[in-house]
Design a protein around this motif. Structure first.
Motif, mmCIF file in Angstrom:
data_model
loop_
_atom_site.group_PDB
_atom_site.id
_atom_site.type_symbol
_atom_site.label_atom_id
_atom_site.label_comp_id
_atom_site.label_asym_id
_atom_site.label_seq_id
_atom_site.Cartn_x
_atom_site.Cartn_y
_atom_site.Cartn_z
ATOM 1 N N ASN A 19 2.527 -0.094 -26.873
ATOM 2 C CA ASN A 19 3.063 -0.734 -25.671
ATOM 3 C C ASN A 19 3.075 0.264 -24.527
ATOM 4 N N VAL A 20 3.162 -0.239 -23.320
ATOM 5 C CA VAL A 20 3.066 0.620 -22.135
ATOM 6 C C VAL A 20 3.857 0.007 -20.995
ATOM 7 N N THR A 21 4.449 0.849 -20.196
ATOM 8 C CA THR A 21 5.044 0.451 -18.924
ATOM 9 C C THR A 21 4.444 1.362 -17.857
ATOM 10 N N GLY A 22 4.397 0.868 -16.634
ATOM 11 C CA GLY A 22 3.800 1.703 -15.601
ATOM 12 C C GLY A 22 3.880 1.100 -14.221
ATOM 13 N N LEU A 23 3.221 1.782 -13.308
ATOM 14 C CA LEU A 23 3.240 1.433 -11.900
ATOM 15 C C LEU A 23 1.830 1.550 -11.345
ATOM 16 N N GLU A 24 1.395 0.525 -10.623
ATOM 17 C CA GLU A 24 0.090 0.540 -9.953
ATOM 18 C C GLU A 24 0.302 0.534 -8.452
ATOM 19 N N LEU A 25 -0.279 1.506 -7.764
ATOM 20 C CA LEU A 25 -0.192 1.614 -6.298
ATOM 21 C C LEU A 25 -1.582 1.426 -5.724
ATOM 22 N N GLY A 26 -1.719 0.522 -4.744
ATOM 23 C CA GLY A 26 -3.065 0.287 -4.245
ATOM 24 C C GLY A 26 -3.137 -0.397 -2.905
ATOM 25 N N TYR A 27 -4.364 -0.731 -2.550
ATOM 26 C CA TYR A 27 -4.686 -1.398 -1.285
ATOM 27 C C TYR A 27 -5.565 -2.601 -1.606
ATOM 28 N N GLU A 28 -5.274 -3.741 -0.969
ATOM 29 C CA GLU A 28 -6.019 -4.968 -1.238
ATOM 30 C C GLU A 28 -6.473 -5.600 0.069
ATOM 31 N N LEU A 29 -7.724 -6.048 0.097
ATOM 32 C CA LEU A 29 -8.306 -6.722 1.250
ATOM 33 C C LEU A 29 -8.763 -8.100 0.804
ATOM 34 N N GLU A 30 -8.384 -9.126 1.588
ATOM 35 C CA GLU A 30 -8.708 -10.500 1.224
ATOM 36 C C GLU A 30 -9.135 -11.270 2.466
ATOM 37 N N GLY A 31 -10.184 -12.050 2.326
ATOM 38 C CA GLY A 31 -10.675 -12.840 3.448
ATOM 39 C C GLY A 31 -11.013 -14.251 3.035
ATOM 40 N N PHE A 32 -10.806 -15.202 3.966
ATOM 41 C CA PHE A 32 -11.111 -16.606 3.722
ATOM 42 C C PHE A 32 -12.158 -17.086 4.724
ATOM 43 N N THR A 33 -12.769 -18.210 4.422
ATOM 44 C CA THR A 33 -13.832 -18.738 5.280
ATOM 45 C C THR A 33 -13.299 -19.398 6.540
ATOM 46 N N LYS A 34 -11.971 -19.568 6.618
ATOM 47 C CA LYS A 34 -11.370 -20.165 7.813
ATOM 48 C C LYS A 34 -10.025 -19.520 8.095
ATOM 49 N N GLU A 35 -9.568 -19.674 9.320
ATOM 50 C CA GLU A 35 -8.265 -19.153 9.718
ATOM 51 C C GLU A 35 -7.157 -19.954 9.039
ATOM 52 N N ILE A 36 -6.123 -19.257 8.580
ATOM 53 C CA ILE A 36 -5.014 -19.906 7.887
ATOM 54 C C ILE A 36 -3.846 -20.072 8.865
ATOM 55 N N PRO A 37 -3.478 -21.314 9.225
ATOM 56 C CA PRO A 37 -2.436 -21.539 10.247
ATOM 57 C C PRO A 37 -1.030 -21.430 9.665
ATOM 58 N N LEU A 38 -0.601 -20.213 9.359
ATOM 59 C CA LEU A 38 0.743 -20.029 8.817
ATOM 60 C C LEU A 38 1.809 -20.280 9.879
ATOM 61 N N MET A 39 1.579 -19.767 11.092
ATOM 62 C CA MET A 39 2.506 -19.945 12.212
ATOM 63 C C MET A 39 1.688 -20.332 13.446
ATOM 64 N N PRO A 40 1.704 -21.596 13.853
ATOM 65 C CA PRO A 40 0.840 -22.067 14.943
ATOM 66 C C PRO A 40 1.089 -21.382 16.288
ATOM 67 N N THR A 41 2.296 -20.878 16.516
ATOM 68 C CA THR A 41 2.635 -20.306 17.823
ATOM 69 C C THR A 41 2.309 -18.817 17.920
ATOM 70 N N THR A 42 1.795 -18.213 16.861
ATOM 71 C CA THR A 42 1.429 -16.799 16.897
ATOM 72 C C THR A 42 -0.017 -16.639 16.448
ATOM 73 N N GLU A 43 -0.489 -15.414 16.501
ATOM 74 C CA GLU A 43 -1.861 -15.132 16.063
ATOM 75 C C GLU A 43 -1.980 -15.327 14.558
ATOM 76 N N ASN A 44 -2.929 -16.135 14.145
ATOM 77 C CA ASN A 44 -3.177 -16.360 12.724
ATOM 78 C C ASN A 44 -4.477 -15.684 12.308
ATOM 79 N N ARG A 45 -4.635 -15.483 11.024
ATOM 80 C CA ARG A 45 -5.751 -14.680 10.523
ATOM 81 C C ARG A 45 -6.525 -15.416 9.450
ATOM 82 N N GLN A 46 -7.722 -14.925 9.203
ATOM 83 C CA GLN A 46 -8.461 -15.322 8.021
ATOM 84 C C GLN A 46 -8.727 -14.127 7.120
ATOM 85 N N ILE A 47 -8.388 -12.927 7.600
ATOM 86 C CA ILE A 47 -8.506 -11.700 6.810
ATOM 87 C C ILE A 47 -7.130 -11.062 6.706
ATOM 88 N N PHE A 48 -6.723 -10.735 5.484
ATOM 89 C CA PHE A 48 -5.421 -10.128 5.224
ATOM 90 C C PHE A 48 -5.628 -8.820 4.471
#
Length: 223
Positions: free
Chosen positions: A181-210
């Motif tokens: 068995n094992v316990t541990g910690l992973e530290l990293g960086y993740e980049l994610e992109g979609f084919t369209k902008e995701i309207p999470l908050m219509p009144t602010t700048e929205n993204r398709q890359i996070f």
């Protein structure tokens, strides 16, 4: 004696890990993580993993209502991301018997399936009546009329699908006395992109890359 032999032998061929993720684009708990790995060479492993994460707009902020409820003003949609991944892991430093930390570097890539679910609020329509609807900045302009958020998973059946891809790189620090068995910690960086902008908050700048730094606490089994 059996435990003593196991404590001094850390070689393994397969592993199954479970984890809880925290990232800069998520809430208190950013998501869940499953990883299944197998040995290729002495210090190299391949793995398949599955991540499920709640992705937020960085400008989201919680407000309290006159009833004491908490809601996110300006939020119109949730984004739940499902990320199957294939990756490779290289062990940099092996663990010494009964002490020390195993350090690995890993990377993974895969598709992203984004579920865009409406964010519901309870909005007062009169002194005695209210309705639960998806937040619309053109209609729900009075902050004082918002009584709170909708029910958990309300509107999930009205979700839309967004397709994308993701890639990540990380360092893994593993602890534990026994190889089984094992316990541990992973530290990293993740980049994610979609084919369209995701309207999470219509009144602010929205993204398709996070992009986000993250850490994952994990526990698992090996053999």
């Amino acid at each position: 004696m059996g435990q003593g032999r196991e404590a001094g032998d850390y070689d393994y061929d397969k592993e199954v890990l479970f984890g809880i993720n925290k990232n800069f684009n998520g809430g208190l708990i950013g998501g869940l993580y499953l990883k299944i790995g197998s040995r290729i060479t002495e210090n190299t492993f391949q793995f398949f993993s599955l991540e499920m994460a709640n992705v937020k707009n960085p400008k989201e902020a919680r407000y309290s209502t006159i009833l004491g409820n908490s809601f996110i003003y300006g939020k119109s949609n949730y984004l739940y991301s499902i990320r199957p991944q294939y990756g490779r892991e290289l062990i940099l430093f092996k663990k010494a018997p009964q002490k020390g930390v195993q350090v690995s570097v890993l990377s993974a890539i895969g598709p992203s399936f984004g579920i865009i679910a409406p964010y519901y609020i309870e909005y007062a329509t009169s002194n005695s009546e209210s309705t639960r609807v998806q937040y619309d900045p053109e209609v729900h302009q009075s902050l004082s009329y918002i009584l709170g958020p909708g029910h958990l998973f309300e509107g999930l059946g009205e979700s839309q699908l967004a397709i994308g891809a993701n890639v990540k790189a990380a360092l893994s620090f593993e602890f534990g006395v026994f190889k089984s068995n094992v316990t541990g910690l992973e530290l990293g960086y993740e980049l994610e992109g979609f084919t369209k902008e995701i309207p999470l908050m219509p009144t602010t700048e929205n993204r398709q890359i996070f992009q986000s730094a993250y850490f994952t606490l994990f526990y698992g089994f090996r053999k």
